[in-house]
Design an enzyme around this catalytic site. Structure first.
Site, PDB file in Angstrom:
ATOM      1  N   ASP A 191      -6.919  18.788 -14.644  1.00  0.00           N
ATOM      2  CA  ASP A 191      -7.234  17.528 -15.295  1.00  0.00           C
ATOM      3  C   ASP A 191      -6.805  17.613 -16.510  1.00  0.00           C
ATOM      4  O   ASP A 191      -7.355  18.189 -17.371  1.00  0.00           O
ATOM      5  CB  ASP A 191      -8.712  17.276 -14.846  1.00  0.00           C
ATOM      6  CG  ASP A 191      -8.947  15.960 -15.240  1.00  0.00           C
ATOM      7  OD1 ASP A 191      -8.433  15.269 -16.423  1.00  0.00           O
ATOM      8  OD2 ASP A 191     -10.083  15.468 -14.879  1.00  0.00           O
ATOM      9  N   TYR A 203     -15.837  17.150 -15.885  1.00  0.00           N
ATOM     10  CA  TYR A 203     -16.207  15.759 -16.133  1.00  0.00           C
ATOM     11  C   TYR A 203     -17.306  15.508 -15.064  1.00  0.00           C
ATOM     12  O   TYR A 203     -17.194  15.630 -13.890  1.00  0.00           O
ATOM     13  CB  TYR A 203     -14.954  14.836 -15.829  1.00  0.00           C
ATOM     14  CG  TYR A 203     -15.151  13.353 -15.712  1.00  0.00           C
ATOM     15  CD1 TYR A 203     -15.427  12.572 -16.739  1.00  0.00           C
ATOM     16  CD2 TYR A 203     -15.080  12.750 -14.504  1.00  0.00           C
ATOM     17  CE1 TYR A 203     -15.641  11.304 -16.861  1.00  0.00           C
ATOM     18  CE2 TYR A 203     -15.240  11.277 -14.527  1.00  0.00           C
ATOM     19  CZ  TYR A 203     -15.696  10.398 -15.729  1.00  0.00           C
ATOM     20  OH  TYR A 203     -15.708   9.172 -15.670  1.00  0.00           O
ATOM     21  N   ARG A 220       0.744  -1.238  -0.068  1.00  0.00           N
ATOM     22  CA  ARG A 220       0.012  -0.070   0.020  1.00  0.00           C
ATOM     23  C   ARG A 220       0.773   1.479  -0.056  1.00  0.00           C
ATOM     24  O   ARG A 220       0.590   2.334  -0.638  1.00  0.00           O
ATOM     25  CB  ARG A 220      -0.976  -0.120   1.240  1.00  0.00           C
ATOM     26  CG  ARG A 220      -1.836   1.185   1.276  1.00  0.00           C
ATOM     27  CD  ARG A 220      -2.964   1.215   2.063  1.00  0.00           C
ATOM     28  NE  ARG A 220      -2.934   0.439   3.221  1.00  0.00           N
ATOM     29  CZ  ARG A 220      -2.159   0.690   4.380  1.00  0.00           C
ATOM     30  NH1 ARG A 220      -1.374   1.818   4.772  1.00  0.00           N
ATOM     31  NH2 ARG A 220      -2.161  -0.285   5.389  1.00  0.00           N
ATOM     32  N   LYS A 238      -7.795   6.454 -19.328  1.00  0.00           N
ATOM     33  CA  LYS A 238      -8.002   6.884 -21.067  1.00  0.00           C
ATOM     34  C   LYS A 238      -6.785   6.533 -21.910  1.00  0.00           C
ATOM     35  O   LYS A 238      -6.146   5.771 -22.070  1.00  0.00           O
ATOM     36  CB  LYS A 238      -8.573   8.274 -20.887  1.00  0.00           C
ATOM     37  CG  LYS A 238      -9.467   8.430 -19.467  1.00  0.00           C
ATOM     38  CD  LYS A 238     -10.861   7.738 -19.956  1.00  0.00           C
ATOM     39  CE  LYS A 238     -12.068   7.738 -18.497  1.00  0.00           C
ATOM     40  NZ  LYS A 238     -12.063   8.992 -18.175  1.00  0.00           N
TER      41      LYS A 238
HETATM   42  C1  LIG Z   1     -12.525   9.573 -16.772  1.00  0.00           C
HETATM   43  C2  LIG Z   1     -12.264  10.883 -16.369  1.00  0.00           C
HETATM   44  C3  LIG Z   1     -11.864  10.780 -14.942  1.00  0.00           C
HETATM   45  C4  LIG Z   1     -12.155  10.010 -13.967  1.00  0.00           C
HETATM   46  O1  LIG Z   1     -11.435   8.689 -14.176  1.00  0.00           O
HETATM   47  P1  LIG Z   1     -11.959   7.415 -13.801  1.00  0.00           P
HETATM   48  O2  LIG Z   1     -10.617   6.778 -14.124  1.00  0.00           O
HETATM   49  O3  LIG Z   1     -12.877   6.965 -14.577  1.00  0.00           O
HETATM   50  O4  LIG Z   1     -12.039   7.331 -12.416  1.00  0.00           O
HETATM   51  C5  LIG Z   1     -11.716  12.264 -14.453  1.00  0.00           C
HETATM   52  N1  LIG Z   1     -11.488  13.384 -15.712  1.00  0.00           N
HETATM   53  C6  LIG Z   1     -11.802  12.896 -16.764  1.00  0.00           C
HETATM   54  C7  LIG Z   1     -11.438  14.214 -17.784  1.00  0.00           C
HETATM   55  C8  LIG Z   1     -12.049  11.905 -17.352  1.00  0.00           C
HETATM   56  O5  LIG Z   1     -12.038  11.776 -18.510  1.00  0.00           O
END
Ligand SMILES: *Cc1c(COP(=O)(O)O)cnc(C)c1O
Length: 379
Positions: free
Chosen positions: A170, A98, A46, A195
């Site tokens: 982000d 998001y 962890r 992603k």
């Molecule tokens: C998918 C996404 C998230 C969240 O990520 P997860 O891996 O699904 O928890 C946050 N910000 C953006 C822009 C995203 O596309």
């Protein structure tokens, strides 16, 4: 070292015990100590795991940062960051954020006494006006999802520095291949590695990336305390995906630009939103802060919800699914799918209309993708 080389080599080395060129998956919870407190840098997975360290070192290099901390998902990364704040703190967030971030802020974190304001940061005056005495951070997403609005990261970060606010970006939609927020002055970068970073739609993961040592120590303590960590196999898969990030992103962009240009001329399409089109209201800003325009396109079909629903069911290569950034193309309807958790009135004032379609353009051949969209639009 150039990006393509970093993606393959940064933080990587042959396994010292066997010479294995690829990193072992250290699928272990604990590490044997030579004497009490005497160990090789790892005690418990962890806290730290060698496969995770390799991923963290690679991601830090790709964002031109000193440190990265990996989490079990992108939402996990955002949750981790929220633990930097305490009851009564106020965070400014861009409005077209998001859906999962919006839900976490308004439905979870608000309950712990954190305050949020959602504002249109494309106009910097709105930002200045919204700052309160208890404001601690500014949360930016650029381009936003699904309307692909851009925020001027350099100007926002500079404003934050003056007011001693933490600037957090982000960067999921651009990936470090096209945009490096820390180089533009931001304090912290967040990614959903689910992603583009992983890119193969087979892992959920996240990361927080930064260069400030004191903040990193705080977040590292929080990462260990909250336990929002990824398993070694997921880290290994993301590392494997990262090796081809540069070639994938170039292919995503080539296809997206070709498709956006095609859609713009299509009689069944009302409006196309893609930062690489000269018709995008922030095309100049896109060229200034990004090295490319990414693989996401949004467009409005003529005929509203019924037409959008029909279109989404007629494509063959564009699969109807949430998420983005994988090698395969996806189609989705934000108002019904990814952004359904946002109240209808809020959605519509933002411009997330029922006829809005979002494409995550994959790396198949653009001729096939265009043909697929054309037959679906005509049917
Ligand atoms: C998918 C996404 C998230 C969240 O990520 P997860 O891996 O699904 O928890 C946050 N910000 C953006 C822009 C995203 O596309």
């Amino acid at each position: 070292m150039k990006f393509e080389t970093k993606a393959i080599h940064a933080g990587q080395f042959p396994d010292p015990s066997t010479g294995a060129i690829m990193p072992p998956i250290f699928q272990t919870s604990t590490f044997v100590q030579e004497a009490p407190g005497k160990h090789k840098g790892y005690e418990y997975s962890r806290t730290a795991n060698p496969t995770r360290t390799r991923l963290e070192d690679n991601l830090a290099a790709l964002e031109n940062a000193k440190f990265a901390l990996c989490t079990a998902s992108g939402c996990g990364a955002i949750t981790l960051l929220m633990h930097l704040f305490k009851t009564g703190d106020h965070i400014l967030c861009c409005d077209d954020v998001y859906g999962g971030t919006y839900r976490l802020f308004t439905k979870v974190m608000k309950g712990y006494g954190l305050e949020f304001s959602f504002i249109d940061m494309t106009d910097l005056k709105n930002l200045d006006r919204a700052i309160q005495k208890n404001t601690k951070a500014v949360w930016v997403e650029s381009p936003t999802n699904p309307l692909l609005k851009l925020m001027d990261i350099e100007k926002i970060s500079a404003g934050c520095k003056k007011k001693k606010l933490l600037s957090i970006v982000d960067n999921t939609f651009m990936s470090p291949y096209f945009q490096n927020p820390l180089d533009l002055g931001a304090d912290i970068v967040v990614h959903s590695s689910t992603k583009y970073l992983n890119g193969h739609s087979d892992v959920v993961g996240g990361a927080v990336i930064l260069s400030d040592q004191a903040l990193r120590d705080k977040l590292s303590f929080l990462q260990n305390s909250t336990g929002i960590v990824p398993g070694p196999f997921d880290c290994w898969l993301i590392l494997r995906g990262l090796k081809t990030l540069a070639v994938r992103m170039a292919a995503h962009e080539h296809n997206a630009l070709t498709i956006a240009t095609f859609l713009q001329k299509h009689p069944r399409v009302e409006r196309v939103i893609y930062p690489g089109l000269k018709s995008h209201p922030q095309y100049t800003l896109a060229k200034k802060q990004m090295r490319g325009f990414g693989g996401m396109i949004s467009f409005v079909v003529k005929g509203g919800k019924a037409a959008a629903v029909k279109l989404s069911q007629k494509t063959h290569y564009f699969s109807l699914a949430e998420s983005l950034g994988g090698v395969e193309s996806l189609i989705e309807l934000p108002a019904i799918m990814t952004h359904a958790s946002i109240e209808k009135e809020v959605r519509e004032t933002l411009g997330i209309v029922d006829g809005l379609v979002r494409l995550s353009v994959g790396i198949e051949h653009s001729d096939d993708l265009i043909q697929d969209l054309d037959q679906a639009l005509k049917s």
